[in-house]
Design a protein around this motif. Sequence first.
Motif, PDB file in Angstrom:
ATOM      1  N   GLU A 158      10.440 -16.420 -11.410  1.00  0.00           N
ATOM      2  CA  GLU A 158      10.297 -16.345 -12.860  1.00  0.00           C
ATOM      3  C   GLU A 158      11.140 -17.407 -13.563  1.00  0.00           C
ATOM      4  OE1 GLU A 158      11.102 -12.360 -14.046  1.00  0.00           O
ATOM      5  OE2 GLU A 158       9.113 -11.628 -13.439  1.00  0.00           O
ATOM      6  N   PHE A 159      12.343 -17.651 -13.089  1.00  0.00           N
ATOM      7  CA  PHE A 159      13.193 -18.649 -13.743  1.00  0.00           C
ATOM      8  C   PHE A 159      12.725 -20.072 -13.470  1.00  0.00           C
ATOM      9  CE2 PHE A 159      16.119 -15.252 -14.668  1.00  0.00           C
ATOM     10  CZ  PHE A 159      16.807 -15.702 -15.784  1.00  0.00           C
ATOM     11  N   LEU A 160      12.092 -20.288 -12.332  1.00  0.00           N
ATOM     12  CA  LEU A 160      11.652 -21.635 -11.985  1.00  0.00           C
ATOM     13  C   LEU A 160      10.243 -21.944 -12.473  1.00  0.00           C
ATOM     14  CD1 LEU A 160      13.012 -21.881  -8.320  1.00  0.00           C
ATOM     15  CD2 LEU A 160      13.903 -23.078 -10.335  1.00  0.00           C
ATOM     16  N   GLN A 161       9.395 -20.921 -12.578  1.00  0.00           N
ATOM     17  CA  GLN A 161       7.983 -21.194 -12.822  1.00  0.00           C
ATOM     18  C   GLN A 161       7.380 -20.422 -13.989  1.00  0.00           C
ATOM     19  OE1 GLN A 161       6.620 -20.252  -8.756  1.00  0.00           O
ATOM     20  NE2 GLN A 161       6.314 -22.452  -8.425  1.00  0.00           N
ATOM     21  N   ARG A 162       8.171 -19.646 -14.690  1.00  0.00           N
ATOM     22  CA  ARG A 162       7.646 -18.868 -15.808  1.00  0.00           C
ATOM     23  C   ARG A 162       8.427 -19.219 -17.067  1.00  0.00           C
ATOM     24  NH1 ARG A 162       3.119 -15.870 -15.324  1.00  0.00           N
ATOM     25  NH2 ARG A 162       3.950 -13.884 -16.093  1.00  0.00           N
ATOM     26  N   SER A 163       7.745 -19.229 -18.188  1.00  0.00           N
ATOM     27  CA  SER A 163       8.407 -19.476 -19.460  1.00  0.00           C
ATOM     28  C   SER A 163       9.204 -18.243 -19.882  1.00  0.00           C
ATOM     29  CB  SER A 163       7.382 -19.816 -20.536  1.00  0.00           C
ATOM     30  OG  SER A 163       6.598 -18.666 -20.844  1.00  0.00           O
ATOM     31  N   ALA A 164      10.060 -18.424 -20.893  1.00  0.00           N
ATOM     32  CA  ALA A 164      10.839 -17.291 -21.392  1.00  0.00           C
ATOM     33  C   ALA A 164       9.923 -16.196 -21.920  1.00  0.00           C
ATOM     34  CB  ALA A 164      11.797 -17.762 -22.478  1.00  0.00           C
ATOM     35  N   THR A 165       8.857 -16.598 -22.597  1.00  0.00           N
ATOM     36  CA  THR A 165       7.898 -15.609 -23.113  1.00  0.00           C
ATOM     37  C   THR A 165       7.254 -14.839 -21.968  1.00  0.00           C
ATOM     38  OG1 THR A 165       7.423 -16.935 -25.083  1.00  0.00           O
ATOM     39  CG2 THR A 165       5.778 -15.290 -24.434  1.00  0.00           C
ATOM     40  N   GLU A 166       6.867 -15.537 -20.916  1.00  0.00           N
ATOM     41  CA  GLU A 166       6.247 -14.876 -19.766  1.00  0.00           C
ATOM     42  C   GLU A 166       7.242 -13.963 -19.063  1.00  0.00           C
ATOM     43  OE1 GLU A 166       2.874 -18.141 -18.388  1.00  0.00           O
ATOM     44  OE2 GLU A 166       4.991 -18.472 -17.855  1.00  0.00           O
ATOM     45  N   ARG A 167       8.494 -14.381 -19.007  1.00  0.00           N
ATOM     46  CA  ARG A 167       9.507 -13.525 -18.383  1.00  0.00           C
ATOM     47  C   ARG A 167       9.675 -12.234 -19.181  1.00  0.00           C
ATOM     48  NH1 ARG A 167      12.355 -18.453 -17.884  1.00  0.00           N
ATOM     49  NH2 ARG A 167      14.028 -17.851 -19.335  1.00  0.00           N
ATOM     50  N   ALA A 188      18.101 -10.203 -23.587  1.00  0.00           N
ATOM     51  CA  ALA A 188      18.096 -11.663 -23.711  1.00  0.00           C
ATOM     52  C   ALA A 188      18.954 -12.299 -22.624  1.00  0.00           C
ATOM     53  CB  ALA A 188      18.590 -12.075 -25.095  1.00  0.00           C
ATOM     54  N   SER A 189      20.137 -11.744 -22.390  1.00  0.00           N
ATOM     55  CA  SER A 189      21.010 -12.274 -21.344  1.00  0.00           C
ATOM     56  C   SER A 189      20.347 -12.182 -19.977  1.00  0.00           C
ATOM     57  CB  SER A 189      22.333 -11.500 -21.336  1.00  0.00           C
ATOM     58  OG  SER A 189      23.116 -11.837 -20.207  1.00  0.00           O
ATOM     59  N   PHE A 190      19.693 -11.076 -19.693  1.00  0.00           N
ATOM     60  CA  PHE A 190      18.992 -10.913 -18.423  1.00  0.00           C
ATOM     61  C   PHE A 190      17.895 -11.963 -18.263  1.00  0.00           C
ATOM     62  CE2 PHE A 190      15.510  -9.052 -15.930  1.00  0.00           C
ATOM     63  CZ  PHE A 190      16.176  -8.720 -14.752  1.00  0.00           C
ATOM     64  N   LEU A 191      17.237 -12.314 -19.370  1.00  0.00           N
ATOM     65  CA  LEU A 191      16.151 -13.297 -19.337  1.00  0.00           C
ATOM     66  C   LEU A 191      16.652 -14.730 -19.352  1.00  0.00           C
ATOM     67  CD1 LEU A 191      13.706 -11.606 -21.871  1.00  0.00           C
ATOM     68  CD2 LEU A 191      13.502 -11.640 -19.384  1.00  0.00           C
ATOM     69  N   GLY A 192      17.944 -14.919 -19.559  1.00  0.00           N
ATOM     70  CA  GLY A 192      18.498 -16.262 -19.570  1.00  0.00           C
ATOM     71  C   GLY A 192      18.292 -17.000 -20.873  1.00  0.00           C
ATOM     72  N   ILE A 193      18.167 -16.271 -21.979  1.00  0.00           N
ATOM     73  CA  ILE A 193      17.957 -16.877 -23.294  1.00  0.00           C
ATOM     74  C   ILE A 193      18.901 -16.231 -24.295  1.00  0.00           C
ATOM     75  CG2 ILE A 193      15.548 -17.485 -22.855  1.00  0.00           C
ATOM     76  CD1 ILE A 193      14.695 -14.996 -24.362  1.00  0.00           C
ATOM     77  N   THR A 194      18.956 -16.785 -25.512  1.00  0.00           N
ATOM     78  CA  THR A 194      19.783 -16.178 -26.551  1.00  0.00           C
ATOM     79  C   THR A 194      19.023 -15.040 -27.215  1.00  0.00           C
ATOM     80  OG1 THR A 194      18.979 -17.639 -28.308  1.00  0.00           O
ATOM     81  CG2 THR A 194      20.847 -18.419 -26.980  1.00  0.00           C
TER      82      THR A 194
END
Length: 215
Positions: A158-167, A188-194
Amino acid sequence: MRKADALNAKHPMQKPSRLTQQLEKILGDDPWPAGASEACALAERRPLDKGQALQRAGDRWQHLWWIESGALRMYFVDIDGQSHNKNFYLEGAFLWPITPTLAREPVHFWVEALEPSIVWALPWAEWKSAVQDFAPWAALEKQMLSRLLEDKMQREHEFLQRSATERYQDLLEHHPAWAQRVPLKHIASFLGITDVALSRIRRRLAETSEPLNPG
């Protein structure tokens, strides 16, 4: 003799704990090995306040935990003091040091309550010693290890091949209860975004009529 019967034989007036009942449920009807019921009798029922730590980085992981009620998060703290969520656990979940290294060495993560919670803490050394040759427990550990490996591979994908929205959409699909119970800043932290980026994603999905769970 059933597990609860073995415990009651030593303590006639003592009802099996919620933890013992849950372990019976997942391990099946095979009689427990010697020492397992006695180990269960050592378990403590721990109420946790919101934000209270169950496990601190730098300490050894010395218990099997079962969440009777509430929600926990596991997270790391980076060199800048920022926390990064690795996983969330809701009532019914078991956690234990599944590898020898996790039980032997100080851990690098924290576990804390996201909301008022009740957790049972079963001393790991005593339980592991009693069940190390118990086939149902070995099967459960194998299942847990497989699940952890699959989750790790899925998260890397997911982190390498999926966008934040897809995650985020994947999280809604596979962990809908998280969206209901876990604060958005931790999602948000789990998804790697703010959390600001997550708010934008949620707003965009709502505007395009994509399925969206409240959070």
